[in-house]
Design an enzyme around this catalytic site. Structure first.
Site, mmCIF file in Angstrom:
data_model
loop_
_atom_site.group_PDB
_atom_site.id
_atom_site.type_symbol
_atom_site.label_atom_id
_atom_site.label_comp_id
_atom_site.label_asym_id
_atom_site.label_seq_id
_atom_site.Cartn_x
_atom_site.Cartn_y
_atom_site.Cartn_z
ATOM 1 N N HIS A 17 39.543 36.056 40.007
ATOM 2 C CA HIS A 17 39.484 37.080 41.051
ATOM 3 C C HIS A 17 40.641 36.956 42.031
ATOM 4 O O HIS A 17 41.280 37.941 42.379
ATOM 5 C CB HIS A 17 38.159 36.978 41.828
ATOM 6 C CG HIS A 17 37.044 37.742 41.188
ATOM 7 N ND1 HIS A 17 36.522 38.895 41.721
ATOM 8 C CD2 HIS A 17 36.368 37.520 40.033
ATOM 9 C CE1 HIS A 17 35.566 39.351 40.926
ATOM 10 N NE2 HIS A 17 35.452 38.536 39.904
ATOM 11 N N ASP A 113 38.483 41.389 48.203
ATOM 12 C CA ASP A 113 37.826 41.513 46.912
ATOM 13 C C ASP A 113 36.621 42.438 47.101
ATOM 14 O O ASP A 113 35.892 42.327 48.083
ATOM 15 C CB ASP A 113 37.358 40.131 46.428
ATOM 16 C CG ASP A 113 36.899 40.164 44.983
ATOM 17 O OD1 ASP A 113 35.854 40.798 44.706
ATOM 18 O OD2 ASP A 113 37.566 39.574 44.122
#
Length: 447
Positions: A17, A113
């Site tokens: 990520h 994110d």
């Protein structure tokens, strides 16, 4: 240098990520030199991401990961995710205040994110834009956006477990409920990650823009649908083509080994990403298939997993196989000797494969991997999903031979090459991803 703008970047430090988020931030930092980017991430994740080539206007900042302080963490990957989410958003709030104090500049935008849904509330309180970054493909985002409809469709079938085609979701007609990320189905025993993703779906419509490391042309129907759902739906990738990675040292000798073979499209490259090791019986089936087919192979495999391989496998295959604990994946896939990629079907791996025109053999494990693998086989036609979703000797032999020796394999190679052309056009100066990137600079206040 006196910076005019301060962007807070909030990372999710698990799996792959944080790396694509940093790749995006590096592109933004190069285009907006008078903006300061505070990249807030766990210490362990930051340590793997930052090196001597960091930009002057990107500052790495460590945030508490929720693990007990002062003692090494020994729990599982999923336990670590749970602890981190428990510590949020308080840990991020503290890191932001510190970043503002040290720079003397208030945060003017939060780029985060997408999993970190609470960032939307943080941005709202500050009166600044919230720009969530979805690190996976648009198909998986679409599956989450349609969670309510999917759950209703399943409840309307007589057997809840029955597979149901998702014909009601634009662009996912070939997908069934069995291909979906398990986090969609909260049930009675929801994991912290499932709860987080469902909260994300509720919050995303409040975002100023949703950004993806993908390109519109891979799924035009999904793109059109999601553009109707968000104020700015911006595909700005693939970043591997928009800003190619710097050359890395070939410390494990993979590239020189590939070069020594001198046979285009002859090697099978195998890697299951940073988190996964297949179960022992499947490792054995994969090994038996490799021994039977005898295609040259390069396998990126963790040291502890090598101990689980069948006795004598390493010795019996060292004349045509190479095994390493770490491999420079983008450079390996770009090598002309590589003809197939055996993968878990993670989005970054798929993008790297497209960028290098290498067809895939997918064995998905969790998250969006099943859905990605279904798209690889049935929507994009650039690879195959292993039979039954698990490695068996016969099923794996069939996949290897299909990709390496048949007309169908050649057709997949042709399809992936066409998809690469579309990706290259997207990141060209007048392409869709480049235009979306310019829009993103505008949204964050850097234009």
């Amino acid at each position: 240098m006196a910076f005019k703008l301060h962007i807070g970047v909030l990372a999710f430090p698990f799996g792959t990520h944080a790396a694509p988020l940093l790749a995006l931030v590096r592109r933004l930092a190069a285009s907006a030199p008078d903006a300061l980017f505070s990249f807030i991430n766990s210490a362990a994740s930051n340590a793997t991401l930052f090196n001597a080539t960091a930009f002057d206007n990107i500052r790495a900042r460590d945030v508490w990961d929720g693990a007990p302080r002062g003692e090494p963490f020994t729990g599982s990957h999923f336990e670590a995710v749970g602890l981190f989410l428990e510590a949020s958003p308080g840990n991020f709030e503290m890191a932001i205040r510190e970043a503002e104090r040290e720079s003397g500049l208030e945060i003017g935008c939060l780029l985060t994110d997408a999993f970190l849904w609470f960032s939307g509330d943080m941005a709202e309180k500050r009166g600044v834009p919230w720009v969530p970054f979805w690190t996976a493909a648009s198909c998986s985002l679409s599956s989450h956006v349609y969670t309510d409809q999917i759950v209703r469709a399943i409840e309307s079938t007589e057997k809840a477990k029955q597979e149901k085609a998702l014909s009601f979701i634009p662009g996912l007609e070939m997908v069934t409920t069995a291909d979906l990320p398990p986090e969609i189905f909260l049930g009675n025993n929801a994991s912290p990650l499932a709860i987080t993703i469902n909260k994300m779906v509720e919050h995303l419509p409040k975002s100023t823009a949703v950004v993806l490391n993908s390109f519109e042309e891979i799924d035009p129907i999904i793109t059109k649908d999601l553009k109707s759902k968000f104020p700015n739906f911006l595909n700005v990738g693939p970043s591997i083509l928009a800003s190619p990675a710097a050359a890395i040292s070939d410390e494990t000798g993979c590239l020189s080994w590939l070069g020594g073979l001198n046979r285009p499209n002859s090697v099978v490259y195998i890697s299951f990403g940073t988190v996964i090791t297949p179960p022992e019986n499947e490792l054995a089936a994969l090994c038996e298939a490799l021994e039977t087919c005898r295609f040259p192979f390069l396998w990126s495999i963790k040291d502890h997993a090598v101990k689980s391989l069948p006795n004598g496998f390493v010795d019996r295959t060292n004349s045509f196989g190479k095994m390493v604990a770490w491999a420079p994946q983008p450079q390996i896939l770009a090598h002309e000797s590589v003809g197939a990629f055996v993968t878990h079907g993670g989005w970054n791996s798929i993008l790297e494969s497209i960028a290098s025109c290498v067809p895939l053999i997918c064995r998905p494990f969790f998250g969006d991997q099943k859905l990605n693998s279904r798209m690889v086989q049935d929507s994009w036609g650039i690879g195959v999903l292993v039979e039954g979703g698990v490695f068996t000797k016969s099923g794996t032999i069939e996949c290897l031979k299909e990709l390496m020796t048949t007309e169908k394999g050649a057709k997949m190679r042709e399809n992936v090459s066409l998809l690469r052309k579309k990706a290259v056009a997207a990141v060209d100066s007048q392409g869709s991803s480049s235009k979306n990137f310019d829009k993103l600079l505008e949204v964050i206040g850097a234009r």
